[in-house]
Write an enzyme that holds these catalytic residues in place. Structure first.
Site, mmCIF file in Angstrom:
data_model
loop_
_atom_site.group_PDB
_atom_site.id
_atom_site.type_symbol
_atom_site.label_atom_id
_atom_site.label_comp_id
_atom_site.label_asym_id
_atom_site.label_seq_id
_atom_site.Cartn_x
_atom_site.Cartn_y
_atom_site.Cartn_z
ATOM 1 N N PHE A 1 0.845 -1.192 0.000
ATOM 2 C CA PHE A 1 0.000 0.000 0.000
ATOM 3 C C PHE A 1 0.883 1.246 0.000
ATOM 4 O O PHE A 1 2.033 1.196 0.428
ATOM 5 C CB PHE A 1 -0.911 0.019 1.230
ATOM 6 C CG PHE A 1 -1.816 -1.168 1.350
ATOM 7 C CD1 PHE A 1 -2.733 -1.473 0.356
ATOM 8 C CD2 PHE A 1 -1.750 -2.004 2.459
ATOM 9 C CE1 PHE A 1 -3.574 -2.582 0.463
ATOM 10 C CE2 PHE A 1 -2.576 -3.106 2.578
ATOM 11 C CZ PHE A 1 -3.488 -3.395 1.577
ATOM 12 N N SER A 2 0.329 2.367 -0.444
ATOM 13 C CA SER A 2 1.132 3.592 -0.394
ATOM 14 C C SER A 2 1.532 3.914 1.041
ATOM 15 O O SER A 2 2.617 4.429 1.289
ATOM 16 C CB SER A 2 0.384 4.768 -1.024
ATOM 17 O OG SER A 2 -0.860 4.985 -0.394
ATOM 18 N N GLU A 3 0.656 3.579 2.020
ATOM 19 C CA GLU A 3 1.016 3.643 3.435
ATOM 20 C C GLU A 3 0.346 2.511 4.217
ATOM 21 O O GLU A 3 -0.760 2.082 3.880
ATOM 22 C CB GLU A 3 0.608 4.986 4.074
ATOM 23 C CG GLU A 3 1.552 6.139 3.790
ATOM 24 C CD GLU A 3 1.148 6.924 2.566
ATOM 25 O OE1 GLU A 3 1.963 7.716 2.073
ATOM 26 O OE2 GLU A 3 0.016 6.721 2.094
ATOM 27 N N THR A 4 1.041 2.077 5.255
ATOM 28 C CA THR A 4 0.518 1.110 6.219
ATOM 29 C C THR A 4 0.687 1.696 7.614
ATOM 30 O O THR A 4 1.749 2.242 7.934
ATOM 31 C CB THR A 4 1.263 -0.232 6.124
ATOM 32 O OG1 THR A 4 1.068 -0.782 4.813
ATOM 33 C CG2 THR A 4 0.772 -1.219 7.161
ATOM 34 N N HIS B 1 -3.872 10.694 4.346
ATOM 35 C CA HIS B 1 -4.933 9.688 4.228
ATOM 36 C C HIS B 1 -4.799 8.583 5.275
ATOM 37 O O HIS B 1 -5.821 8.074 5.760
ATOM 38 C CB HIS B 1 -5.028 9.156 2.773
ATOM 39 C CG HIS B 1 -4.362 7.870 2.475
ATOM 40 N ND1 HIS B 1 -3.029 7.784 2.145
ATOM 41 C CD2 HIS B 1 -4.843 6.593 2.440
ATOM 42 C CE1 HIS B 1 -2.729 6.519 1.910
ATOM 43 N NE2 HIS B 1 -3.798 5.773 2.077
#
Length: 227
Positions: A45-48, A73
């Site tokens: 993912f773009s962030e976790t 986000h």
């Protein structure tokens, strides 16, 4: 396998689009930063987000290649998931609230990673952009490795109404060529323009923003639990 939730953050009015987010609600199962980084890279993912204290909202945020002190986000999505009044990030305390279908956070622009905010004349020009190469030099003259190629391309769709068309290119070279929705970039654009914005980003995600007193900015959007 570490258990995690998948959210979509900044969804369109029909519940579609939005940027995927992984959230590990029990961060104690993976306390080591190296292990967290490895999982974030594996999930892609773009962030976790790793939640270290769900009651106090203490969180730890990773991209596939690095740890972030703050990200938009992930904070919007995690605050919605935990239903807490604030999140504690390495950058600072992020206020949070729910307002009908929208989840909102309040953050400071200086917490966001630096990036090039590149304005275009029309929304069609933004739509037609190719992904730029990583490491592009910033319009402010900052070294390429300082901005890490981050470009936020935007144009007015309806300036009097505050409607913006945008696309975000993180330029990290980690397999995420374009972010579907980017709260931190919206934070910076709101600071620059000094007004509330209704941003359509990526394929159709929606981000709302509003300047607040003393340099704070609110960022809001719809959140959906995928699994």
């Amino acid at each position: 396998m570490t258990n995690y939730d998948v959210l979509r953050v900044f969804c369109a009015p029909n519940g579609g689009y939005g940027n995927e987010l992984g959230v590990v609600r029990d961060g104690s199962v993976l306390p080591d930063p190296a292990g967290r980084q490895e999982l974030a890279a594996e999930l892609g993912f773009s962030e976790t987000v790793f939640v270290d204290d769900p009651e106090r909202g203490v969180v730890d945020i990773y991209t596939p290649t690095s740890r972030l002190p703050f990200a938009g986000h992930p904070c919007v999505g995690t605050a919605w998931l935990l239903d807490v009044p604030e999140l504690v990030t390495p950058a600072g305390v992020v206020g949070a609230r729910l307002d009908g279908e929208f989840s909102w956070i309040e953050a400071r622009p200086e917490w966001a990673p630096p990036r090039t905010l590149r304005q275009y004349d029309t929304a069609a020009e933004v739509d037609d952009l190719a992904v730029p190469p990583p490491g592009e030099r910033s319009e402010t003259g900052a070294p390429a490795d300082e901005v890490r190629g981050r470009v936020y391309a935007w144009a007015w769709e309806d300036e009097p109404a505050g409607r913006v068309r945008a696309r975000a290119f993180p330029g990290r070279g980690d397999g995420i060529d374009e972010d579907e929705a980017t709260g931190a970039a919206a934070l910076l654009l709101t600071e620059r323009l000094g007004r509330a914005l209704n941003i359509t980003q990526g394929a159709g995600s929606q981000i709302l923003t509003a300047p607040q007193p003393e340099g704070w900015v609110e960022i809001g959007g719809r959140v959906r639990l995928e699994r």
